[in-house]
Write a protein that holds these residues in place. Structure first.
Motif, PDB file in Angstrom:
ATOM      1  N   VAL A 188       0.860  -1.179   0.000  1.00  0.00           N
ATOM      2  CA  VAL A 188       0.000   0.000   0.000  1.00  0.00           C
ATOM      3  C   VAL A 188       0.897   1.230   0.000  1.00  0.00           C
ATOM      4  O   VAL A 188       1.889   1.284   0.733  1.00  0.00           O
ATOM      5  CB  VAL A 188      -0.922  -0.005   1.240  1.00  0.00           C
ATOM      6  CG1 VAL A 188      -1.642   1.310   1.421  1.00  0.00           C
ATOM      7  CG2 VAL A 188      -1.920  -1.154   1.135  1.00  0.00           C
TER       8      VAL A 188
ATOM      9  N   ASP B 244      -2.587   5.854  -1.554  1.00  0.00           N
ATOM     10  CA  ASP B 244      -3.716   4.962  -1.333  1.00  0.00           C
ATOM     11  C   ASP B 244      -4.499   5.396  -0.093  1.00  0.00           C
ATOM     12  O   ASP B 244      -4.006   6.162   0.733  1.00  0.00           O
ATOM     13  CB  ASP B 244      -3.234   3.523  -1.168  1.00  0.00           C
ATOM     14  CG  ASP B 244      -2.551   2.995  -2.425  1.00  0.00           C
ATOM     15  OD1 ASP B 244      -2.919   3.434  -3.531  1.00  0.00           O
ATOM     16  OD2 ASP B 244      -1.650   2.146  -2.296  1.00  0.00           O
TER      17      ASP B 244
ATOM     18  N   TRP C 118      -6.124   4.152   3.370  1.00  0.00           N
ATOM     19  CA  TRP C 118      -5.931   3.018   4.269  1.00  0.00           C
ATOM     20  C   TRP C 118      -6.254   3.410   5.707  1.00  0.00           C
ATOM     21  O   TRP C 118      -6.267   4.584   6.069  1.00  0.00           O
ATOM     22  CB  TRP C 118      -4.494   2.498   4.175  1.00  0.00           C
ATOM     23  CG  TRP C 118      -3.466   3.568   4.414  1.00  0.00           C
ATOM     24  CD1 TRP C 118      -2.916   4.394   3.478  1.00  0.00           C
ATOM     25  CD2 TRP C 118      -2.913   3.963   5.670  1.00  0.00           C
ATOM     26  NE1 TRP C 118      -2.047   5.281   4.081  1.00  0.00           N
ATOM     27  CE2 TRP C 118      -2.025   5.031   5.434  1.00  0.00           C
ATOM     28  CE3 TRP C 118      -3.084   3.509   6.975  1.00  0.00           C
ATOM     29  CZ2 TRP C 118      -1.304   5.645   6.448  1.00  0.00           C
ATOM     30  CZ3 TRP C 118      -2.364   4.130   7.991  1.00  0.00           C
ATOM     31  CH2 TRP C 118      -1.477   5.181   7.713  1.00  0.00           C
TER      32      TRP C 118
ATOM     33  N   ARG D 235      -6.742   1.013  -3.153  1.00  0.00           N
ATOM     34  CA  ARG D 235      -5.660   1.598  -3.952  1.00  0.00           C
ATOM     35  C   ARG D 235      -6.195   2.810  -4.716  1.00  0.00           C
ATOM     36  O   ARG D 235      -7.381   2.889  -5.023  1.00  0.00           O
ATOM     37  CB  ARG D 235      -5.098   0.585  -4.916  1.00  0.00           C
ATOM     38  CG  ARG D 235      -4.496  -0.593  -4.160  1.00  0.00           C
ATOM     39  CD  ARG D 235      -3.642  -1.451  -5.035  1.00  0.00           C
ATOM     40  NE  ARG D 235      -3.304  -2.680  -4.360  1.00  0.00           N
ATOM     41  CZ  ARG D 235      -2.355  -2.799  -3.437  1.00  0.00           C
ATOM     42  NH1 ARG D 235      -1.662  -1.746  -3.066  1.00  0.00           N
ATOM     43  NH2 ARG D 235      -2.103  -3.956  -2.867  1.00  0.00           N
ATOM     44  N   ARG D 236      -5.293   3.723  -5.030  1.00  0.00           N
ATOM     45  CA  ARG D 236      -5.696   4.905  -5.800  1.00  0.00           C
ATOM     46  C   ARG D 236      -6.248   4.470  -7.139  1.00  0.00           C
ATOM     47  O   ARG D 236      -5.966   3.374  -7.612  1.00  0.00           O
ATOM     48  CB  ARG D 236      -4.522   5.867  -5.953  1.00  0.00           C
ATOM     49  CG  ARG D 236      -3.393   5.322  -6.816  1.00  0.00           C
ATOM     50  CD  ARG D 236      -2.209   6.280  -6.826  1.00  0.00           C
ATOM     51  NE  ARG D 236      -1.094   5.727  -7.526  1.00  0.00           N
ATOM     52  CZ  ARG D 236      -0.128   5.010  -6.967  1.00  0.00           C
ATOM     53  NH1 ARG D 236      -0.146   4.771  -5.675  1.00  0.00           N
ATOM     54  NH2 ARG D 236       0.871   4.547  -7.686  1.00  0.00           N
TER      55      ARG D 236
END
Length: 101
Positions: free
Chosen positions: A47, A52, A54, A95-96
């Motif tokens: 990550v 991202d 999270w 995730r992006r």
């Protein structure tokens, strides 16, 4: 000094609010368990801490963490993070846009 831990209900609420805030389908997210959440997120799961989305929370116990994990995967249909199914910390990430999982 003891680390703060969270109840099953607290973690479920925070995770669901995070998904609501940052959007996406449940299938766009991943949930996992780890003894060391930062190592699992940024090491094993790769990550990106800056790009991202999270979040991780330490649960009261490994059994409590499994309860959150089962709720997120079975009831909310968030896929499990690969190889991350044991530990007292629960993590969630997305995730992006445009990056493979």
């Amino acid at each position: 000094m003891t680390a703060m831990v969270f109840s099953v209900q607290q973690i479920k609420f925070e995770f669901l609010m995070y998904i609501k805030e940052f959007g996406g389908r449940a299938a766009d997210w991943r949930v996992g368990l780890a003894a060391d959440a930062p190592a699992a997120l940024f090491g094993a799961q790769k990550v990106d801490p800056d790009a991202d989305v999270w979040l991780w929370k330490p649960a009261l116990s490994a059994a409590a963490a499994r309860t959150v994990f089962r709720y997120m995967t079975e009831q909310f249909h968030v896929p499990a993070a690969e190889g991350a199914t044991d530990g007292a910390c629960v993590f969630l990430f997305r995730r992006r846009e445009g990056c493979a999982a």
